[in-house]
Design a protein around this motif. Structure first.
Motif, PDB file in Angstrom:
ATOM      1  N   ILE A 185      42.380  27.271  47.435  1.00 40.86           N
ATOM      2  CA  ILE A 185      41.480  27.633  46.048  1.00 40.86           C
ATOM      3  C   ILE A 185      41.700  29.073  45.462  1.00 40.86           C
ATOM      4  O   ILE A 185      41.788  28.948  44.118  1.00 40.86           O
ATOM      5  CB  ILE A 185      40.214  27.360  46.459  1.00 40.86           C
ATOM      6  N   VAL A 186      41.761  30.212  46.120  1.00 40.63           N
ATOM      7  CA  VAL A 186      41.838  31.358  45.853  1.00 40.63           C
ATOM      8  C   VAL A 186      43.321  31.697  45.522  1.00 40.63           C
ATOM      9  O   VAL A 186      43.436  32.289  44.410  1.00 40.63           O
ATOM     10  CB  VAL A 186      41.707  32.400  46.968  1.00 40.63           C
ATOM     11  N   LEU A 187      44.156  31.102  45.970  1.00 38.44           N
ATOM     12  CA  LEU A 187      45.658  31.135  45.487  1.00 38.44           C
ATOM     13  C   LEU A 187      45.804  30.306  43.893  1.00 38.44           C
ATOM     14  O   LEU A 187      46.442  31.056  43.334  1.00 38.44           O
ATOM     15  CB  LEU A 187      46.414  30.384  46.571  1.00 38.44           C
ATOM     16  N   LEU A 188      45.233  29.204  43.990  1.00 37.72           N
ATOM     17  CA  LEU A 188      45.100  28.740  42.797  1.00 37.72           C
ATOM     18  C   LEU A 188      44.450  29.462  41.610  1.00 37.72           C
ATOM     19  O   LEU A 188      45.137  29.453  40.431  1.00 37.72           O
ATOM     20  CB  LEU A 188      44.663  27.170  42.974  1.00 37.72           C
ATOM     21  N   SER A 189      43.272  29.725  42.014  1.00 41.02           N
ATOM     22  CA  SER A 189      42.552  30.716  40.991  1.00 41.02           C
ATOM     23  C   SER A 189      43.266  31.966  40.661  1.00 41.02           C
ATOM     24  O   SER A 189      43.069  32.076  39.478  1.00 41.02           O
ATOM     25  CB  SER A 189      41.170  31.142  41.695  1.00 41.02           C
ATOM     26  N   THR A 190      44.140  32.477  41.390  1.00 41.30           N
ATOM     27  CA  THR A 190      44.939  33.828  40.999  1.00 41.30           C
ATOM     28  C   THR A 190      45.753  33.053  39.902  1.00 41.30           C
ATOM     29  O   THR A 190      46.147  33.853  38.914  1.00 41.30           O
ATOM     30  CB  THR A 190      45.844  34.227  42.075  1.00 41.30           C
ATOM     31  N   ILE A 191      46.526  31.866  40.076  1.00 40.13           N
ATOM     32  CA  ILE A 191      47.185  31.723  39.098  1.00 40.13           C
ATOM     33  C   ILE A 191      46.733  31.157  37.866  1.00 40.13           C
ATOM     34  O   ILE A 191      46.870  31.457  36.759  1.00 40.13           O
ATOM     35  CB  ILE A 191      48.246  30.290  39.718  1.00 40.13           C
TER      36      ILE A 191
END
Length: 143
Positions: free
Chosen positions: A92-98
């Motif tokens: 989720i954090v990775l996706l949020s960054t994108i």
């Protein structure tokens, strides 16, 4: 206790579906927001997902070669849930960054800054997955 095969499949499903979504999103962003920084953007993504995907695939292949039909591996639910929810949080954090690009943030700056927190989280996930895979126990089906 939970069947290791079941837990392993749930973790793999989480990682491969989320990674697929992230990969498709990166492809779409490559035509617009990332077109001037393709090398840097993809160079940021791959180290964030490939080590874990490779670990999961390696465990699948190793288990296929060592299958013992009279024994079933079990793992404590705690180790599975720890790995699953830490992985979910990380993805989720990775996706949020994108997705921060859609909120008006500079996507490359977000990616560069994310290395400060994604690296440590990924290290913790690696340790929890190691614990999950290490703590399996074989139980005879005849018991």
């Amino acid at each position: 206790m939970i069947r290791f095969q079941t837990a392993k499949k749930k973790l793999a499903t989480l990682w491969f579906i989320a990674s697929g979504i992230i990969f498709i999103l990166m492809i779409l962003l490559s035509f617009d927001k990332l077109k001037n920084d393709l090398s840097d953007a993809w160079g940021w993504l791959f180290p964030n997902i490939l080590p874990t995907l490779t670990l999961i695939l390696t465990i699948f292949f190793t288990d296929m070669q060592q299958a013992n039909p009279q024994n079933e591996k079990m793992v404590d639910k705690f180790y599975f849930k720890l790995s699953f929810y830490l992985s979910l949080f990380y993805l989720i954090v990775l996706l949020s960054t994108i997705l921060s690009a859609g909120l008006g943030f500079d996507i490359m700056e977000s990616m560069e800054n994310s290395n400060f927190y994604l690296g440590p989280i990924q290290g913790i996930i690696g340790a929890s997955l190691g614990l999950f895979f290490f703590k399996t126990q074989e139980q005879s089906l005849e018991e």
